[in-house]
Scaffold this motif. Structure first.
Motif, PDB file in Angstrom:
ATOM      1  N   VAL A  50      39.888  41.969  32.862  1.00 12.47           N
ATOM      2  CA  VAL A  50      38.971  40.848  33.090  1.00 12.47           C
ATOM      3  C   VAL A  50      38.899  40.533  34.582  1.00 12.47           C
ATOM      4  CG1 VAL A  50      38.500  38.425  32.568  1.00 12.47           C
ATOM      5  CG2 VAL A  50      39.412  39.935  30.791  1.00 12.47           C
ATOM      6  N   VAL A  79      32.313  33.549  31.418  1.00 18.86           N
ATOM      7  CA  VAL A  79      32.746  33.662  32.823  1.00 18.86           C
ATOM      8  C   VAL A  79      31.699  33.264  33.856  1.00 18.86           C
ATOM      9  CG1 VAL A  79      34.306  35.544  32.181  1.00 18.86           C
ATOM     10  CG2 VAL A  79      32.078  36.103  33.171  1.00 18.86           C
ATOM     11  N   LYS A 112      47.652  37.580  36.833  1.00 23.06           N
ATOM     12  CA  LYS A 112      47.450  38.543  35.754  1.00 23.06           C
ATOM     13  C   LYS A 112      48.325  38.156  34.571  1.00 23.06           C
ATOM     14  CE  LYS A 112      46.556  42.483  38.824  1.00 23.06           C
ATOM     15  NZ  LYS A 112      47.016  43.844  39.215  1.00 23.06           N
ATOM     16  N   PHE A 127      40.995  32.785  31.064  1.00 24.44           N
ATOM     17  CA  PHE A 127      39.860  33.540  30.536  1.00 24.44           C
ATOM     18  C   PHE A 127      40.278  34.321  29.296  1.00 24.44           C
ATOM     19  CE2 PHE A 127      38.587  32.957  34.972  1.00 24.44           C
ATOM     20  CZ  PHE A 127      37.280  32.511  34.808  1.00 24.44           C
ATOM     21  N   THR A 128      39.466  34.202  28.249  1.00 25.67           N
ATOM     22  CA  THR A 128      39.725  34.966  27.030  1.00 25.67           C
ATOM     23  C   THR A 128      39.278  36.412  27.188  1.00 25.67           C
ATOM     24  OG1 THR A 128      37.577  34.290  26.092  1.00 25.67           O
ATOM     25  CG2 THR A 128      39.515  32.928  25.564  1.00 25.67           C
ATOM     26  N   HIS A 129      38.124  36.608  27.836  1.00 23.24           N
ATOM     27  CA  HIS A 129      37.573  37.947  28.074  1.00 23.24           C
ATOM     28  C   HIS A 129      36.415  37.815  29.064  1.00 23.24           C
ATOM     29  CE1 HIS A 129      35.010  36.337  24.931  1.00 23.24           C
ATOM     30  NE2 HIS A 129      34.161  37.339  25.042  1.00 23.24           N
ATOM     31  N   GLU A 130      35.758  38.930  29.374  1.00 16.51           N
ATOM     32  CA  GLU A 130      34.823  38.967  30.494  1.00 16.51           C
ATOM     33  C   GLU A 130      33.352  38.822  30.134  1.00 16.51           C
ATOM     34  OE1 GLU A 130      36.047  43.389  29.829  1.00 16.51           O
ATOM     35  OE2 GLU A 130      36.720  41.373  29.283  1.00 16.51           O
ATOM     36  N   ASP A 147      38.009  29.329  29.627  1.00 14.92           N
ATOM     37  CA  ASP A 147      36.675  29.906  29.834  1.00 14.92           C
ATOM     38  C   ASP A 147      35.740  28.956  30.582  1.00 14.92           C
ATOM     39  OD1 ASP A 147      37.298  32.341  28.676  1.00 14.92           O
ATOM     40  OD2 ASP A 147      36.627  31.742  26.683  1.00 14.92           O
ATOM     41  N   TYR A 160      43.669  32.783  35.351  1.00 18.13           N
ATOM     42  CA  TYR A 160      44.610  33.545  34.540  1.00 18.13           C
ATOM     43  C   TYR A 160      43.809  34.450  33.615  1.00 18.13           C
ATOM     44  CZ  TYR A 160      47.738  29.802  36.076  1.00 18.13           C
ATOM     45  OH  TYR A 160      48.455  28.909  36.837  1.00 18.13           O
ATOM     46  N   ALA A 161      44.062  35.763  33.699  1.00 18.84           N
ATOM     47  CA  ALA A 161      43.272  36.692  32.903  1.00 18.84           C
ATOM     48  C   ALA A 161      43.964  38.050  32.827  1.00 18.84           C
ATOM     49  CB  ALA A 161      41.873  36.867  33.503  1.00 18.84           C
ATOM     50  N   HIS A 162      43.582  38.817  31.826  1.00 14.37           N
ATOM     51  CA  HIS A 162      43.986  40.210  31.701  1.00 14.37           C
ATOM     52  C   HIS A 162      43.487  40.979  32.928  1.00 14.37           C
ATOM     53  CE1 HIS A 162      43.910  44.350  30.134  1.00 14.37           C
ATOM     54  NE2 HIS A 162      44.736  43.955  29.174  1.00 14.37           N
TER      55      HIS A 162
END
Length: 253
Positions: free
Chosen positions: A104, A80, A132, A72-75, A50, A99-101
């Motif tokens: 995100v 971010v 991703k 990233f854990t989330h957006e 993050d 690196y993220a979902h």
């Protein structure tokens, strides 16, 4: 492996702007918290989990010279909004791996469209290398990282396990199969927002119960608000293997 807690505060940080809460007025440096993030280093590798709005200040404070990527854990904004401040690393290293979902990444592309532009890109903007991630292991350098999926209210978020170190933030609920991924780690980091219950974060009681279920050798609490209380007072009440993390704390695993 060395872990540096770049920030341990919740979305508003501590002190909160305009607040006269006693914790916000504390002179103890451990009560002053930037937004949550960690730097993880092993061998020649340096990765960050993050990069919130305090990212520039955090990088200067820890004298970080190089990063190999950002997970990233989330957006949400407190995790971010520092993305533009990767520019000095980009100028010296080239495109920075992120690196993220996929959800995100979609949010980042909307917020930072000039970073992700492929045509007529502004020359001063940084560039990123997109990775991703799904809920399965992936390689970072010579290490396999295991994502841990949980819910932040109704939003899916990722935590991450690096060998015997696990970092989870903004968690409220996890399925047993996700908890099994991190059982008996050496070090667990988990969010503990405040004393009173919260709809999208563990409170202190829930965090301590979660720690019992994971059974790490040591646990550190992060993503802390002023409503948890004074650092020194809260830590005296914790089990002997549980500690409050604080900004710029460095641990070796």
């Amino acid at each position: 492996m060395k872990v540096t807690f770049l920030g341990t505060g919740t979305s508003q940080g501590i002190p909160v702007i305009g607040s006269d809460h006693p914790v916000c007025l504390s002179d103890n440096e451990k009560d002053k918290r930037l937004r949550s993030s960690v730097l993880i280093e092993w061998g020649s590798f340096s990765f960050i989990i993050d990069c919130g709005p305090d990212f520039r200040q955090q990088m200067l404070r820890c004298d970080c010279k190089k990063i190999d990527g950002i997970l990233f854990t989330h957006e949400h904004s407190d995790h971010v909004l520092g993305l533009d401040d990767i520019r000095p690393f980009y100028f010296s290293q080239g495109a920075i791996s992120i690196y993220a979902h996929k959800r995100v990444l979609k949010s980042l592309k909307k917020r930072f469209d000039y970073i992700f532009a492929t045509k007529n890109k502004y020359p001063g903007a940084p560039s990123v290398s997109i990775n991703k991630i799904k809920n399965k292991g992936f390689k970072l350098g010579d290490l396999e990282v295991i994502p841990i999926s949980g819910l932040h209210y109704e939003l899916q978020v990722f935590g991450f396990r690096f060998n015997n170190f696990a970092y989870l933030t903004d968690m409220k609920t996890l399925k047993n199969k996700e908890i099994d991924k991190i059982k008996n780690v050496d070090v667990l980091v988990i969010n503990a927002l405040r004393i009173e219950p919260h709809y999208s974060h563990f409170n202190l009681e829930e965090a301590l119960e979660f720690i019992k279920s994971v059974n790490p050798k040591k646990a550190y609490l992060t993503h802390i608000s002023h409503l948890l209380g004074f650092h020194e007072e809260v830590e005296k009440q914790l089990p002997e293997n549980v500690f409050l993390a604080y900004d710029n704390l460095k641990i070796t695993i």
